[in-house]
Design an enzyme around this catalytic site. Sequence first.
Site, PDB file in Angstrom:
ATOM      1  N   VAL A 127       0.813  -1.220   0.000  1.00  0.00           N
ATOM      2  CA  VAL A 127       0.000   0.000   0.000  1.00  0.00           C
ATOM      3  C   VAL A 127       0.843   1.265   0.000  1.00  0.00           C
ATOM      4  O   VAL A 127       0.321   2.355  -0.269  1.00  0.00           O
ATOM      5  CB  VAL A 127      -0.979   0.038   1.193  1.00  0.00           C
ATOM      6  CG1 VAL A 127      -2.000  -1.097   1.109  1.00  0.00           C
ATOM      7  CG2 VAL A 127      -0.241   0.030   2.526  1.00  0.00           C
ATOM      8  N   TYR A 134       2.013   5.415  15.746  1.00  0.00           N
ATOM      9  CA  TYR A 134       0.755   4.741  15.410  1.00  0.00           C
ATOM     10  C   TYR A 134      -0.434   5.678  15.616  1.00  0.00           C
ATOM     11  O   TYR A 134      -1.282   5.848  14.734  1.00  0.00           O
ATOM     12  CB  TYR A 134       0.613   3.489  16.275  1.00  0.00           C
ATOM     13  CG  TYR A 134      -0.621   2.669  15.992  1.00  0.00           C
ATOM     14  CD1 TYR A 134      -0.666   1.815  14.896  1.00  0.00           C
ATOM     15  CD2 TYR A 134      -1.729   2.727  16.835  1.00  0.00           C
ATOM     16  CE1 TYR A 134      -1.789   1.046  14.640  1.00  0.00           C
ATOM     17  CE2 TYR A 134      -2.860   1.968  16.587  1.00  0.00           C
ATOM     18  CZ  TYR A 134      -2.884   1.128  15.486  1.00  0.00           C
ATOM     19  OH  TYR A 134      -3.996   0.377  15.230  1.00  0.00           O
ATOM     20  N   ALA A 157      -0.547   8.988  15.886  1.00  0.00           N
ATOM     21  CA  ALA A 157      -0.538  10.161  15.021  1.00  0.00           C
ATOM     22  C   ALA A 157      -1.023   9.818  13.623  1.00  0.00           C
ATOM     23  O   ALA A 157      -1.793  10.567  13.005  1.00  0.00           O
ATOM     24  CB  ALA A 157       0.863  10.752  14.965  1.00  0.00           C
TER      25      ALA A 157
END
Length: 258
Positions: free
Chosen positions: A68, A160, A162
């Site tokens: 991704v 994580y 943020a």
Amino acid sequence: MPLTAYDLTGRTAIVTGAASGIGRATAVLLAEAGATVHCADLDDRGAGATAAAITASGGSAHPHALDVTRREQVAALVDEARRRSGRLDVMANIAGIMHSSAVLETADADLDRVWNTNFKGVLYGCQEAARVMIATGIRGSIVTMSSGAIDTGAPGLLCYGAAKAAVVQLTKTLATEVGRHGIRVNAVAPGWVRTAMTDRHTDEGRQQAERPMVRMSPLGRVGEAEDIAHAVLHLASDASSFTTGQILRPNGGVAMPW
């Protein structure tokens, strides 16, 4: 709302992170609701196993290897899903990674790795899916995966938390921009869920981590991947046709004011 509102027959969905955990549970559930599901994951064998399980049970699914963090791969996946069926109705951006480090010990490499996967990877999925939905006139649903970490500070979860908070802002902003096309954009922010991500703990460590979550939950338990998959199905389906720009929090009530 009749139960047929949850029927996805004839629709096409992409699920990232489909090899395991919430992604796998979501892919299976969307297929059970009638959708043709494109199961994508960096773990191509896992994505294949999910797709095989769906087809073995009578559903329709296609596996894809996907990083991704590579926009061109996300664009190619969305284009292939559209070419196969002429449409894309649901984009479930679930792929994500976990990282834990104290703020003062967080390195640039840590921040970049988490940000690239948990935010930019979601952004790419949202952008590519929305463009195809607009071009083909599909009044689709885009679902992003945030986290209960957005609601509180927690030691070690700067990167994580943020990134997941940024996903919320992305969700709300995109919802305001594509609503005129009939496209809905919503986020799911789960509480503690038993997945491979939490299974990184030893059995004793997981029990220690889960114990306070169980105590805080009025339901007295932590979540399972299927609990979150049902939230995604709701947002993907016509049952939530008047819902956009919202954050659904299936967390057992742990963030509920007392």
